[in-house]
Write an enzyme that holds these catalytic residues in place. Structure first.
Site, short mmCIF file in Angstrom:
data_model
loop_
_atom_site.label_atom_id
_atom_site.label_comp_id
_atom_site.label_asym_id
_atom_site.label_seq_id
_atom_site.Cartn_x
_atom_site.Cartn_y
_atom_site.Cartn_z
N CYS A 172 -0.82 -36.64 14.58
CA CYS A 172 -1.60 -36.99 13.61
C CYS A 172 -3.05 -36.62 13.63
CB CYS A 172 -1.53 -38.92 13.39
SG CYS A 172 -2.51 -39.47 12.43
N CYS A 175 -5.87 -39.06 12.77
CA CYS A 175 -6.03 -40.23 13.86
C CYS A 175 -6.85 -39.67 15.07
CB CYS A 175 -4.88 -40.77 14.38
SG CYS A 175 -3.46 -40.88 13.32
N ASP A 176 -6.62 -38.39 15.43
CA ASP A 176 -7.37 -37.98 16.49
C ASP A 176 -8.35 -36.84 16.19
OD1 ASP A 176 -5.39 -39.58 17.75
OD2 ASP A 176 -3.96 -38.15 17.95
#
Ligand code: NDP
Length: 359
Positions: A172, A175-176
């Site tokens: 992801c 997300c990261d």
């Protein structure tokens, strides 16, 4: 004579192509409504999964004034929550996947969809009403079920991948991405997801290398063009990743094989993003529903009905091909409507149901 052969050929092809594809015989039940009053917690419709497909199925079902229940599941909002900027949802100018899923759930609530904050651990689709067991111990009985469990990102299955999961290995980018500010990352895959992850990481990472296993990417040409706008994104072809290496805490390098020459080398990097496709989440229904050769729920016709009467399907769990938010939404709407049609066929409407359901 030629004319006769042509007519016979046309008749034959019409017969062949008109034949419906029937995977297995459809399972049906007696749908004895009198036994409903013996059961607690009967739900008119239980939708398993709260992604785009599940939410839209909920909208359509609940507009009938019969209650639709959406089980949120382990990843509320589904995969779209992790998508970066989505620019192809009809009527919605560019918006993040997270915002879209938040809006979808809010809209569902406004329309009367009931969300259950739990996950399904087991289902019995061999009896009607269908039985649904939730992780926190509750058992639900459903008159109709819509499976909208989506799919999960595939893993490479190589050494170091699980050891460094969440410590450099990710699926992801949205997300990261912040974690990789001024660092070097690798992405594996050649599809739209690989290109999209690179574009999400571009403002953060110092260098991004996309490893493609073939000699070309299958990502949409427009996405491939956008990759070229960044000097620090490189696409390398004919490469296989053999191992993820680290220092015990985080990823430090990958072992790469060049497939034409079979030579291996070490590629230093701080992270690896996997973008190699998805596997459908079918473990709950696998004993009951027909699956295709790739493990997706098999749909015999253009309808969202499955091989069990009263069980419908929506979204990516039955679609290994398009896997778009908009197609998930479309099939969600269709499944919601078909679930309603099914209830009507067996004699259940808001009015008749009041006779049977105990709250
Ligand atoms: P895809 O299945 O389209 O692509 C997977 C990629 O991973 C392929 O290039 C495949 O290689 C490669 N791959 C598979 N297994 C391995 C492996 N073991 N090692 C190395 N490479 C591997 O998946 P996506 O997730 O990219 O896309 C799925 C669907 O979602 C598509 O329909 C796509 O259009 C859609 N999507 C749309 C987006 C958008 O519109 N913005 C964004 C993201 C996805 P090969 O080509 O050799 O098979």
């Amino acid at each position: 004579m030629k004319f006769l052969i042509k007519i016979l050929f046309l008749l034959w092809s019409a017969a062949v192509y008109a034949e419906p594809i029937q995977h297995t015989e459809k399972k049906t039940f007696s749908f004895d409504l009198s036994k409903l009053s013996e059961l607690p917690r009967i739900k008119p419709c239980v939708i398993v999964g709260s992604g785009v497909a599940g939410c839209v199925a909920g909208y359509y079902f609940t507009r009938s004034k019969l209650d639709g229940y959406v089980i949120k599941g382990p990843q509320p909002g589904g995969q779209l929550t992790g998508a970066g900027l989505v620019e192809n949802m009809p009527g919605i100018p560019t918006m993040s996947g997270f915002e879209i899923t938040t809006n979808l759930q809010n809209q569902a609530q406004v329309l009367g969809v009931q969300f259950i904050e739990d996950a399904v651990v087991a289902m019995d689709l061999s009896q009607w009403p269908f039985v649904i067991q939730l992780a926190q111990g509750e058992t639900l009985y459903a008159l109709t079920v819509i499976i909208a469990t989506g799919s999960a990102p595939r893993k490479l299955g190589i050494p170091g991948e699980l050891e460094y999961w969440g410590a450099g290995v990710s699926t992801c980018a949205v997300c990261d991405c912040f974690v990789y500010k001024d660092l070097e990352v690798a992405i594996v895959g050649g599809g739209d997801s690989a290109a999209e992850q690179a574009l999400i990481l571009a403002p953060y990472a110092k260098k991004i290398t996309i490893f493609v296993r073939k000699d070309q990417m299958r990502a949409a040409p427009t996405l491939q063009e956008r990759l070229k706008e960044y000097d620090h994104i490189e696409v390398v072809y004919n490469k296989e990743i053999l191992e993820v290496q680290g220092n015990g805490e985080v990823v430090t390098s990958l072992v790469i094989k060049d497939t034409p020459s079979q030579e291996t080398s070490t590629f230093p990097c701080d992270g690896l993003f996997l973008a190699i496709g998805h596997n459908p989440n079918t473990s709950l229904v696998q004993p009951y529903l027909d699956l295709d050769e790739s493990g997706y729920i098999h749909l015999a016709t253009r309808s969202q009905e499955t091989n069990i009467r009263g069980v419908f399907v929506a979204g990516d769990v039955a679609d290994g091909h398009f896997r778009q938010a908009v197609t998930a939404a479309g099939t969600g709407g269709q499944a919601g409507l078909e679930a309603l049609e099914f209830l009507r066929e067996i004699g259940i409407t808001e009015r008749t149901l009041r006779r049977y359901i105990k709250e």
